[in-house]
Write a protein that holds these residues in place. Sequence first.
Motif, PDB file in Angstrom:
ATOM      1  N   GLY A   1     120.722  77.238 116.780  1.00  0.00           N
ATOM      2  CA  GLY A   1     121.067  78.656 116.619  1.00  0.00           C
ATOM      3  C   GLY A   1     121.671  78.979 115.264  1.00  0.00           C
ATOM      4  O   GLY A   1     121.808  78.108 114.393  1.00  0.00           O
ATOM      5  N   PRO A   2     122.052  80.253 115.099  1.00  0.00           N
ATOM      6  CA  PRO A   2     122.442  80.758 113.771  1.00  0.00           C
ATOM      7  C   PRO A   2     123.871  80.453 113.343  1.00  0.00           C
ATOM      8  O   PRO A   2     124.232  80.734 112.198  1.00  0.00           O
ATOM      9  CB  PRO A   2     122.261  82.278 113.921  1.00  0.00           C
ATOM     10  CG  PRO A   2     122.463  82.540 115.368  1.00  0.00           C
ATOM     11  CD  PRO A   2     122.000  81.319 116.112  1.00  0.00           C
ATOM     12  N   ASP A   3     124.692  79.898 114.228  1.00  0.00           N
ATOM     13  CA  ASP A   3     126.112  79.769 113.874  1.00  0.00           C
ATOM     14  C   ASP A   3     126.521  78.391 113.360  1.00  0.00           C
ATOM     15  O   ASP A   3     127.700  78.169 113.064  1.00  0.00           O
ATOM     16  CB  ASP A   3     126.980  80.160 115.076  1.00  0.00           C
ATOM     17  CG  ASP A   3     126.782  81.627 115.423  1.00  0.00           C
ATOM     18  OD1 ASP A   3     126.978  82.466 114.529  1.00  0.00           O
ATOM     19  OD2 ASP A   3     126.395  81.915 116.572  1.00  0.00           O
ATOM     20  N   CYS A   4     125.567  77.473 113.269  1.00  0.00           N
ATOM     21  CA  CYS A   4     125.896  76.175 112.665  1.00  0.00           C
ATOM     22  C   CYS A   4     126.205  76.415 111.187  1.00  0.00           C
ATOM     23  O   CYS A   4     125.803  77.413 110.597  1.00  0.00           O
ATOM     24  CB  CYS A   4     124.721  75.209 112.800  1.00  0.00           C
ATOM     25  SG  CYS A   4     124.433  74.679 114.493  1.00  0.00           S
ATOM     26  N   ASP A   5     126.876  75.431 110.582  1.00  0.00           N
ATOM     27  CA  ASP A   5     127.211  75.581 109.151  1.00  0.00           C
ATOM     28  C   ASP A   5     125.997  75.377 108.258  1.00  0.00           C
ATOM     29  O   ASP A   5     126.018  75.770 107.092  1.00  0.00           O
ATOM     30  CB  ASP A   5     128.289  74.559 108.772  1.00  0.00           C
ATOM     31  CG  ASP A   5     129.577  74.800 109.543  1.00  0.00           C
ATOM     32  OD1 ASP A   5     130.116  75.920 109.441  1.00  0.00           O
ATOM     33  OD2 ASP A   5     130.036  73.893 110.263  1.00  0.00           O
ATOM     34  N   GLY A   6     124.986  74.722 108.792  1.00  0.00           N
ATOM     35  CA  GLY A   6     123.782  74.495 107.996  1.00  0.00           C
ATOM     36  C   GLY A   6     122.583  74.354 108.894  1.00  0.00           C
ATOM     37  O   GLY A   6     122.672  74.482 110.126  1.00  0.00           O
TER      38      GLY A   6
ATOM     39  N   PRO B   1     131.213  70.137 108.649  1.00  0.00           N
ATOM     40  CA  PRO B   1     130.107  71.041 108.926  1.00  0.00           C
ATOM     41  C   PRO B   1     129.116  70.529 109.973  1.00  0.00           C
ATOM     42  O   PRO B   1     128.885  69.321 110.068  1.00  0.00           O
ATOM     43  CB  PRO B   1     129.411  71.190 107.565  1.00  0.00           C
ATOM     44  CG  PRO B   1     129.971  70.175 106.663  1.00  0.00           C
ATOM     45  CD  PRO B   1     131.206  69.605 107.277  1.00  0.00           C
ATOM     46  N   THR B   2     128.570  71.459 110.739  1.00  0.00           N
ATOM     47  CA  THR B   2     127.479  71.158 111.660  1.00  0.00           C
ATOM     48  C   THR B   2     126.172  71.595 111.003  1.00  0.00           C
ATOM     49  O   THR B   2     126.122  72.623 110.326  1.00  0.00           O
ATOM     50  CB  THR B   2     127.643  71.920 112.983  1.00  0.00           C
ATOM     51  OG1 THR B   2     127.681  73.341 112.702  1.00  0.00           O
ATOM     52  CG2 THR B   2     128.918  71.527 113.705  1.00  0.00           C
TER      53      THR B   2
ATOM     54  N   ALA C   1     126.650  75.273 120.211  1.00  0.00           N
ATOM     55  CA  ALA C   1     126.667  74.922 118.774  1.00  0.00           C
ATOM     56  C   ALA C   1     127.751  75.718 118.051  1.00  0.00           C
ATOM     57  O   ALA C   1     128.461  75.199 117.185  1.00  0.00           O
ATOM     58  CB  ALA C   1     125.297  75.182 118.164  1.00  0.00           C
ATOM     59  N   LYS C   2     127.891  76.975 118.445  1.00  0.00           N
ATOM     60  CA  LYS C   2     128.922  77.823 117.817  1.00  0.00           C
ATOM     61  C   LYS C   2     130.325  77.294 118.132  1.00  0.00           C
ATOM     62  O   LYS C   2     131.178  77.177 117.237  1.00  0.00           O
ATOM     63  CB  LYS C   2     128.775  79.265 118.321  1.00  0.00           C
ATOM     64  CG  LYS C   2     129.719  80.242 117.671  1.00  0.00           C
ATOM     65  CD  LYS C   2     129.470  81.646 118.170  1.00  0.00           C
ATOM     66  CE  LYS C   2     130.415  82.620 117.461  1.00  0.00           C
ATOM     67  NZ  LYS C   2     130.187  84.001 117.865  1.00  0.00           N
TER      68      LYS C   2
END
Length: 263
Positions: A204-209, A197-198, A187-188
């Motif tokens: 996980g924590p690195d998506c844009d939203g 944006p993703t 995902a990152k």
Amino acid sequence: MKTILDFHEKKQKKQKISMITCYDYSFARIVAASDIDCILVGDSLAMTMHGHKTTLNASVNMMALHTQAVVRGAGDKFVVGDLPFMSYRKGLTANMTYVEKIMKAGAHAVKLEGASGNIELVRHMVDSGVPVMGHLGLTPQSVNQLGGFKVQGRDEKAQKKIMEQALQLQDAGAFSVVLECVPSKLAKEITQALEIPTIGIGGGPDCDGQVLVLQDMLGMNEGFKPKFLKTYFNGFETLKNVFNQYHNEVVEQEFPTEKESYS
Ligand code: KIV
């Protein structure tokens, strides 16, 4: 957030996007009064609102009806409506009839699952003025093909495919893409590779939203505890207790009293 331009701006400014599913007017009003950025009228309504085991039972009519109800309560929140199972695999003209129905129900954008076989349609929708959100990774409409609700993109080949599909969706004009149940490293990488944006759910924590199903995050779906889910309220237990309190007060003749009666 009011338009797709806000999605681009948030990505550029590295501000996270919060999204929640919503299927009815009452909850839409509460979401409208909150700080949550945007609403998804997800085809998960087949499960949460209609009790089906999968999203395959969502129909265009169901999606349009729930979208109308949500839009009436959603104020100026950006509302995305899901295109349900099979509604976008019937040939361009038929597909566009269903897209039109969701947009005329009041959605500001539509979401569809997968990329293979959908790219021409995504391009056509975008060229027709319909903003499109993609959805990759665990695509619940393909649960039978995937063999269950399972994390996707575990091996290198699958990861490469999801990355390629994300780039294809972006190239076709999608304004954002949901990444559901994929390893956070993937995902990152996708989030870094894309200009759009993703939005993660199990990404996980690195998506844009981030997006969550409203009933799940309110703890109303008793016993449903996938790893990615955080529950913010014990909805099932709390509401059950409220219903029991009401029941007991009725049978014990504590409610209604004079106070709740007309003279
Ligand atoms: O239908 C839905 O609720 C969704 C989210 C899980 C992203 O597609």
